[in-house]
Design an enzyme around this catalytic site. Structure first.
Site, PDB file in Angstrom:
ATOM      1  CG  HIS A 194       8.358 -29.446   0.135  1.00 48.58           C
ATOM      2  ND1 HIS A 194       8.912 -30.677  -0.113  1.00 48.58           N
ATOM      3  CD2 HIS A 194       9.035 -28.940   1.200  1.00 48.58           C
ATOM      4  CE1 HIS A 194       9.874 -30.918   0.761  1.00 48.58           C
ATOM      5  NE2 HIS A 194       9.973 -29.887   1.573  1.00 48.58           N
ATOM      6  CD  GLU A 240      -3.325   0.041   2.039  1.00 52.73           C
ATOM      7  OE1 GLU A 240      -4.436  -0.467   1.869  1.00 52.73           O
ATOM      8  OE2 GLU A 240      -2.970   0.554   3.101  1.00 52.73           O
ATOM      9  CE  LYS A 275     -12.642   0.566   0.356  1.00 54.64           C
ATOM     10  NZ  LYS A 275     -12.234   1.512   1.412  1.00 54.64           N
TER      11      LYS A 275
END
Length: 427
Positions: free
Chosen positions: A305, A284, A419
């Site tokens: 792995h 951010e 949003k």
């Protein structure tokens, strides 16, 4: 003072000493602009001096509230998203017994408001129906979608279960000092409140009540956490070649050589949410204007792995920073086996951590040989003090390296895009 250490000696094959030295004046100027409040985003620098500005009275109030909630409840639901929950969860998961939430005794701190999963909330409500629970809701505005939905659901459940008056004693709101939907509701209902400082962004807020109250409710020493941050601030803030500067310079030098992805790796499963917190802090802060190092996380040896093949031989765009914990809390020895079918008797009598440390060293050698620049942050042990040091180290280095990128490290304008689309689609 014992302290975390930073080692960047394993990047010498990828960045020259001269290239590193050339960046120090830029890094020092970035640190100077942080301290003087003259750079981009200077309105959000409250975290810089936060460790030394927290008063004993404020800490005592947090601890008193935590004790009262622990006395009233079995489970505390912390509602928040991003910086409003990741710091607290990182500390709690790092310090708690790995299986504490499976036990029938002891205080449980669980989390909500960080997703919009319908099954998750159905299962959470079912879990809480027969529990004495409380709510710590964290939101500066009170209108962030994910926490607001969670609070609606759980507030209704709590009030139906224990009544409005008792529910009011089990709800704590951490929010703005004077404005916003949550502040208005808290004042109307008489909830106990704590303030999110205006000059501290969410991802830098772990040493405010946002992080400290849930950590105290979980039963951990917030004074020790703050003390660790004070120690790291003292070691770094006026030092023109501190480990925070070194880290900012090293990762910037590698970025400018084309290493655009940084893996934060650990060899201790308790550090998983430290990595999640770090990913938000750097993602951010730096990901703007088509710039920035992409922060990713891996848990070793588990992810060796699954992701190990790519790290070893994929596109050479990766740098790696390993958090290494020196001393575990417990000792477990590997037993001998008469049949020795797994051919591991050569490890008999060795501690599990000795094997883990050799895996760590072997991985570092392999990755450097494979073309992955490798840095290491060494913690003496996994304690609140050293976690406090680690948080401040990463925060200060983030402010420096973000400034060196030429972006504002303290805003996040891009997060509004999803949003806006979501609300438009929901009419």
């Amino acid at each position: 003072m014992d302290s975390i250490k930073f080692d960047y000696s394993k990047i010498c094959n990828f960045v020259t000493k001269e290239e590193m030295i050339a960046l120090y004046p830029e890094a020092r100027q970035a640190l100077k602009s942080l301290k003087e409040g003259t750079g981009k985003g200077s309105d959000f620098l409250g975290w810089l001096n936060l460790p030394v500005e927290i008063t004993s009275e404020q800490l005592a109030d947090i601890e008193k509230t935590a004790a009262e909630l622990r006395a009233r409840t079995q489970v505390m639901v912390v509602i928040g998203i991003g910086g409003s929950y990741l710091g607290a969860r990182a500390v709690i998961e790092a310090l708690a017994d790995s299986f504490h939430n499976y036990e029938n005794t002891g205080m449980k701190v669980i989390f909500a408001g960080h997703n919009i999963g319908e099954d998750y909330y159905h299962e959470l409500i079912h879990y809480l129906q027969n529990k004495e629970f409380g709510i710590c809701v964290i939101s500066k505005s009170g209108t962030t979608t994910e926490p607001a939905i969670a609070f609606r659901l759980l507030k209704e459940l709590l009030e139906a279960k224990v009544g409005k008056e008792e529910a009011g004693k089990r709800i704590v709101a951490i929010t703005d000092a004077s404005k916003g939907a949550l502040r208005t509701l808290a004042d109307q209902e008489g909830y106990k409140t704590f303030v999110i400082p205006d000059n501290v962004g969410g991802r830098f807020s772990v040493l405010t009540p946002v992080g400290l109250l849930p950590i105290a409710i979980a039963g951990f020493d917030i004074k020790e956490l703050v003390q660790g941050a004070i120690e790291m601030r003292k070691a770094c803030i006026d030092d023109e070649k501190s480990i925070a500067l070194e880290y900012a310079v090293a990762r910037t030098a590698l970025y400018r050589k084309g290493y655009a992805v940084e893996l934060l790796a650990n060899f201790n499963p308790k550090l998983h949410y430290i990595t999640e917190w770090w990913k938000q802090l750097y993602g951010e802060s730096e990901g703007k204007a088509n710039k920035g190092i992409f922060p990713a996380g891996v848990d070793f040896t588990t992810d060796l792995h699954s992701m190990g093949q790519y790290i070893q031989q994929g596109v050479r765009m990766l740098m790696e920073t390993v958090i290494s914990v020196g001393k575990p809390h417990y000792q477990v020895q590997i037993p001998s086996d008469a049949a020795n079918l797994d051919k591991l008797n050569f490890l008999a009598g060795k501690r599990v951590d000795e094997v883990n440390k050799m895996a760590e060293l072997g991985t570092q050698i392999a990755h450097v040989d494979g073309g992955v620049p490798n840095m290491k942050v060494c913690m003496p042990a996994l304690t609140a003090q050293y976690i406090g040091q680690l948080f401040y180290f990463f925060e200060l280095a983030c402010g420096i390296s973000g400034s060196m990128l030429g972006v504002n490290p303290f805003d996040q304008p891009g997060v509004e895009a999803y949003k806006n689309n979501m609300f438009a689609l929901l009419d």
